[in-house]
Design a protein around this motif. Sequence first.
Motif, PDB file in Angstrom:
ATOM      1  N   HIS A 144       0.607  -1.072  -0.048  1.00 35.12           N
ATOM      2  CA  HIS A 144      -0.084   0.039  -0.017  1.00 35.12           C
ATOM      3  C   HIS A 144       0.925   1.201   0.084  1.00 35.12           C
TER       4      HIS A 144
ATOM      5  N   ASP B 172     -14.954   7.677   4.324  1.00 38.24           N
ATOM      6  CA  ASP B 172     -14.014   7.654   3.332  1.00 38.24           C
ATOM      7  C   ASP B 172     -12.702   6.846   3.528  1.00 38.24           C
ATOM      8  N   VAL B 173     -12.422   6.932   4.920  1.00 40.70           N
ATOM      9  CA  VAL B 173     -11.081   6.140   5.113  1.00 40.70           C
ATOM     10  C   VAL B 173     -11.137   4.797   4.881  1.00 40.70           C
TER      11      VAL B 173
ATOM     12  N   PHE C 156     -11.338   3.841   1.090  1.00 34.95           N
ATOM     13  CA  PHE C 156      -9.998   3.599   0.574  1.00 34.95           C
ATOM     14  C   PHE C 156      -9.228   2.544   0.871  1.00 34.95           C
ATOM     15  N   CYS C 157      -9.442   2.001   2.192  1.00 35.36           N
ATOM     16  CA  CYS C 157      -8.690   0.842   2.777  1.00 35.36           C
ATOM     17  C   CYS C 157      -9.191  -0.257   2.068  1.00 35.36           C
TER      18      CYS C 157
ATOM     19  N   GLN D 246      -8.086  -0.396  -1.690  1.00 30.97           N
ATOM     20  CA  GLN D 246      -6.710  -0.855  -1.939  1.00 30.97           C
ATOM     21  C   GLN D 246      -6.523  -2.294  -1.622  1.00 30.97           C
TER      22      GLN D 246
ATOM     23  N   ILE E 210      -0.546   3.756   4.780  1.00 30.98           N
ATOM     24  CA  ILE E 210      -1.169   4.572   3.705  1.00 30.98           C
ATOM     25  C   ILE E 210      -0.501   5.945   3.738  1.00 30.98           C
TER      26      ILE E 210
ATOM     27  N   ILE F 215      -4.832   9.187   0.473  1.00 24.74           N
ATOM     28  CA  ILE F 215      -6.276   9.037   1.016  1.00 24.74           C
ATOM     29  C   ILE F 215      -7.224  10.432   0.824  1.00 24.74           C
TER      30      ILE F 215
ATOM     31  N   TYR G 285      -7.701  10.426  -3.348  1.00 22.51           N
ATOM     32  CA  TYR G 285      -8.312   9.529  -3.942  1.00 22.51           C
ATOM     33  C   TYR G 285      -9.917   9.842  -3.419  1.00 22.51           C
ATOM     34  N   CYS G 286     -10.094  10.309  -2.334  1.00 22.83           N
ATOM     35  CA  CYS G 286     -11.522  11.045  -1.737  1.00 22.83           C
ATOM     36  C   CYS G 286     -11.599  12.131  -2.294  1.00 22.83           C
TER      37      CYS G 286
ATOM     38  N   LEU H  41      -8.751  15.005   8.370  1.00 18.38           N
ATOM     39  CA  LEU H  41      -8.499  13.591   8.333  1.00 18.38           C
ATOM     40  C   LEU H  41      -7.773  12.805   9.676  1.00 18.38           C
TER      41      LEU H  41
END
Length: 299
Positions: free
Chosen positions: A17, A73-74, A77-78, A81, A99, A104, A107-108, A120
């Motif tokens: 990652h 969102d976190v 994302f995880c 991935q 990460i 993050i 991507y978001c 965040l």
Amino acid sequence: MSSNIRGMRHGTVDALHRAVALHAPPKADRSGLELPLFALRAGDRKERVYEDANCRVHIIPSTLGAATQHDKDVLLFCISQLVAARNRGLTIIPRTVVIPMAAILTYCRRGTGGADYERLMHALTRLRGTTIRTNRITGGREITDGFGLIDSYRIVRSQKGQRQEEVEVTLSEWLCNAIDDLDVLTLDPSYFALRSGLDRRLYELARKFCGNQRSWPVKVTTLLHKSGSRSCEKDFRRKLRQIIEADSLPSYRLELDSRGDRVTILARAPDRPSAAVSMKPSIGCQGASAVWARIVENL
């Protein structure tokens, strides 16, 4: 996946990652869409309870409030991935991932300024602090389980600039199990452009229960309950009319009947798509007891 393989992932950090797949389609765990685990706005400190005949789900916020739809969102994302890494040949899904924080945010579809990093960090704190407690009856016994949305996080800062560089997130076991089983749904990347927590939640419900079907009719009272909105029925109908007027949900649109008692969620016509990714069909509705019994059995 067998329990002995699942047990091997404890304490593992996934080095894959560090090379983030920014174009991987967003993924959400299917079971987690059943109930509104996330608050629609920040600062919600009220406990929420959802139950049916055999299962009771209690969402307990921290002093900073419950984790929100935007904090989620976190996790998206995880999941995205890890699924991408699994598709590249990863055989054991690790619970802990490293990460880059900028990845993050990018991507978001967020900014990468100091305030964005601070938000965040608050999101990670709320995800760590929100507790999910389930009570279920099985074999004549009541079983109570408690777990978090994430187990822990660690932020690494640059010693010179004090800029957050990467975050190490330890995911909950139930979430890793969902990825193991590919019990996930693909979301439209435009989901991240939705600013309202209610818009995001309605899209999730459309994605889960309508899927690739033509439509999903649902009572307004049922939709209110599943959305997690704190509004009364009257205000919720008003918000629904505003969302229908804006017509901004990716892949789906909403219709409200003349009496205001029933909503129909319709998949958009293929010749007028707003979706950017292909999506698998939903497996349909599941009761809270079935979903959460399956989650806690894998803890």
